[in-house]
Motif scaffolding. Structure first.
Motif, PDB file in Angstrom:
ATOM      1  N   GLY A 151       0.782  -1.135  -0.144  1.00  0.00           N
ATOM      2  CA  GLY A 151       0.054  -0.118   0.173  1.00  0.00           C
ATOM      3  C   GLY A 151       0.906   1.191  -0.173  1.00  0.00           C
ATOM      4  O   GLY A 151       0.234   2.402  -0.056  1.00  0.00           O
ATOM      5  N   LEU A 152       2.246   1.165   0.139  1.00  0.00           N
ATOM      6  CA  LEU A 152       2.927   2.259   0.002  1.00  0.00           C
ATOM      7  C   LEU A 152       2.986   3.013  -1.349  1.00  0.00           C
ATOM      8  O   LEU A 152       2.722   2.502  -2.383  1.00  0.00           O
ATOM      9  N   VAL A 153       2.967   4.470  -1.354  1.00  0.00           N
ATOM     10  CA  VAL A 153       2.676   5.158  -2.768  1.00  0.00           C
ATOM     11  C   VAL A 153       4.265   5.121  -3.291  1.00  0.00           C
ATOM     12  O   VAL A 153       5.301   5.253  -2.705  1.00  0.00           O
ATOM     13  N   GLU A 154       4.257   4.498  -4.433  1.00  0.00           N
ATOM     14  CA  GLU A 154       5.414   4.307  -5.084  1.00  0.00           C
ATOM     15  C   GLU A 154       5.613   5.016  -6.373  1.00  0.00           C
ATOM     16  O   GLU A 154       6.787   5.021  -6.971  1.00  0.00           O
ATOM     17  N   ALA A 155       4.789   5.824  -6.656  1.00  0.00           N
ATOM     18  CA  ALA A 155       4.900   6.883  -7.863  1.00  0.00           C
ATOM     19  C   ALA A 155       3.830   7.832  -7.773  1.00  0.00           C
ATOM     20  O   ALA A 155       2.915   7.571  -7.352  1.00  0.00           O
ATOM     21  N   VAL A 156       4.124   9.117  -8.207  1.00  0.00           N
ATOM     22  CA  VAL A 156       3.402  10.126  -8.237  1.00  0.00           C
ATOM     23  C   VAL A 156       3.704  10.948  -9.776  1.00  0.00           C
ATOM     24  O   VAL A 156       4.617  10.717 -10.201  1.00  0.00           O
ATOM     25  N   GLU A 157       2.660  11.573 -10.004  1.00  0.00           N
ATOM     26  CA  GLU A 157       2.805  12.626 -11.284  1.00  0.00           C
ATOM     27  C   GLU A 157       1.801  13.800 -11.095  1.00  0.00           C
ATOM     28  O   GLU A 157       0.891  13.781 -10.288  1.00  0.00           O
ATOM     29  N   ASP A 158       2.213  14.892 -11.996  1.00  0.00           N
ATOM     30  CA  ASP A 158       1.428  15.888 -12.050  1.00  0.00           C
ATOM     31  C   ASP A 158       0.731  15.939 -13.362  1.00  0.00           C
ATOM     32  O   ASP A 158       1.637  16.365 -14.275  1.00  0.00           O
ATOM     33  N   PRO A 159      -0.610  15.809 -13.404  1.00  0.00           N
ATOM     34  CA  PRO A 159      -1.336  15.575 -14.759  1.00  0.00           C
ATOM     35  C   PRO A 159      -1.250  17.033 -15.455  1.00  0.00           C
ATOM     36  O   PRO A 159      -1.562  17.178 -16.908  1.00  0.00           O
ATOM     37  N   SER A 160      -1.140  18.185 -14.764  1.00  0.00           N
ATOM     38  CA  SER A 160      -1.014  19.543 -15.267  1.00  0.00           C
ATOM     39  C   SER A 160       0.195  19.680 -16.067  1.00  0.00           C
ATOM     40  O   SER A 160       0.069  20.964 -16.902  1.00  0.00           O
ATOM     41  N   GLN A 161       1.339  19.103 -15.782  1.00  0.00           N
ATOM     42  CA  GLN A 161       2.507  19.359 -16.460  1.00  0.00           C
ATOM     43  C   GLN A 161       2.796  18.519 -17.692  1.00  0.00           C
ATOM     44  O   GLN A 161       1.973  17.523 -17.841  1.00  0.00           O
ATOM     45  N   VAL A 162       3.488  18.965 -18.675  1.00  0.00           N
ATOM     46  CA  VAL A 162       3.885  18.169 -19.925  1.00  0.00           C
ATOM     47  C   VAL A 162       4.505  16.881 -19.661  1.00  0.00           C
ATOM     48  O   VAL A 162       3.997  15.978 -20.384  1.00  0.00           O
ATOM     49  N   PHE A 163       5.107  16.960 -18.671  1.00  0.00           N
ATOM     50  CA  PHE A 163       5.634  15.532 -18.226  1.00  0.00           C
ATOM     51  C   PHE A 163       6.474  15.475 -16.790  1.00  0.00           C
ATOM     52  O   PHE A 163       7.350  16.288 -16.634  1.00  0.00           O
ATOM     53  N   CYS A 164       5.719  15.139 -15.630  1.00  0.00           N
ATOM     54  CA  CYS A 164       6.318  15.205 -14.533  1.00  0.00           C
ATOM     55  C   CYS A 164       5.766  13.846 -13.702  1.00  0.00           C
ATOM     56  O   CYS A 164       4.714  13.689 -13.288  1.00  0.00           O
TER      57      CYS A 164
END
Length: 236
Positions: free
Chosen positions: A194-207
């Motif tokens: 259950g640990l967070v292993e990836a995050v991203e920012d969908p408002s950015q072109v690639f984050c």
């Protein structure tokens, strides 16, 4: 087409090679080899005056946040756990400034391990300072530089889902992890515990930031996509 220039954060630590024992800027080649293979030029960015971050971002096409020692808990308003590394205040300040400048400029960002934690802290998030306190075991960091293969589940309808299988074992080596997710970030993968292993920012072109170590994996899609985004952002 000209190769995009990726700025990679780095260690500044005491190091030894042969008869030389000096303060050194260094970065394991495993971190940068996948970028070279994907067609990028790598510029190593050792810690310096955070006021220079915007100028640096104007000269690179993407920012790569590499691994390293723990982010200082003071950066997210916490007292240090007994297992925390000694703070690297200079590196933290420099890299937090780079992240904020990259986000403001819309430059592609890829984070690995510490890089994922740093992106989260830059967005106001917090960290679990010692994963064994959360999951009850040390499988995520066995020590002695031994990477442990553990399963992750990638969330559908994310950038990561377009670049990585939804269910797969990946190489792990971390004793800290994302706790409260930072503003604007979405979770794109969790571990079997259950640990967070990836995050991203969908408002950015690639984050995109991965807590595991894709540089020790044979999959190349994440690296290829990051370099491609940097090339497009640079207009090349």
């Amino acid at each position: 087409m000209a190769a995009p220039v990726i700025g990679a954060t780095s260690y500044v630590e005491d190091a030894s090679t042969g008869v030389w024992h000096e303060r050194a800027v260094w970065l394991p080649d495993a971190y940068v080899a996948p970028l070279r293979d994907a067609g990028a030029v790598i510029a190593v960015l050792p810690e310096q005056d955070p006021a220079l971050a915007e100028d640096v971002l104007a000269r690179i096409d993407g920012l790569y946040l590499t691994g390293g020692y723990d982010v200082d808990p003071a950066a997210y308003g916490a007292e240090p756990h007994a297992e925390c590394d000694e703070p690297r205040a200079g590196r933290d300040a420099w890299e937090l400034a780079l992240v904020r400048a990259a986000l403001a400029a819309g430059k592609p960002i890829l984070g690995v391990c510490r890089g994922a934690q740093l992106l989260n802290v830059a967005r106001g998030g917090t960290l679990h300072q010692h994963v064994p306190d959360v999951v009850g075991h040390d499988d995520y960091q066995k020590g002695d530089a031994i990477f442990r293969e553990l399963g992750v589940s990638v969330l559908p309808d994310t950038l990561l889902a377009r670049l990585h299988p939804l269910e797969r074992d990946v190489p792990m080596y971390h004793h800290q992890a994302i706790d409260r997710v930072g503003e604007g970030l979405v979770v794109s993968a969790r571990s079997v515990h259950g640990l967070v292993e990836a995050v991203e920012d969908p408002s950015q072109v690639f984050c995109l930031a991965l807590q595991w170590h894709p540089e020790h994996d044979e999959l190349t899609a994440v690296w290829d996509a990051f370099v491609a985004a940097a090339r497009v952002r640079a207009g090349r």
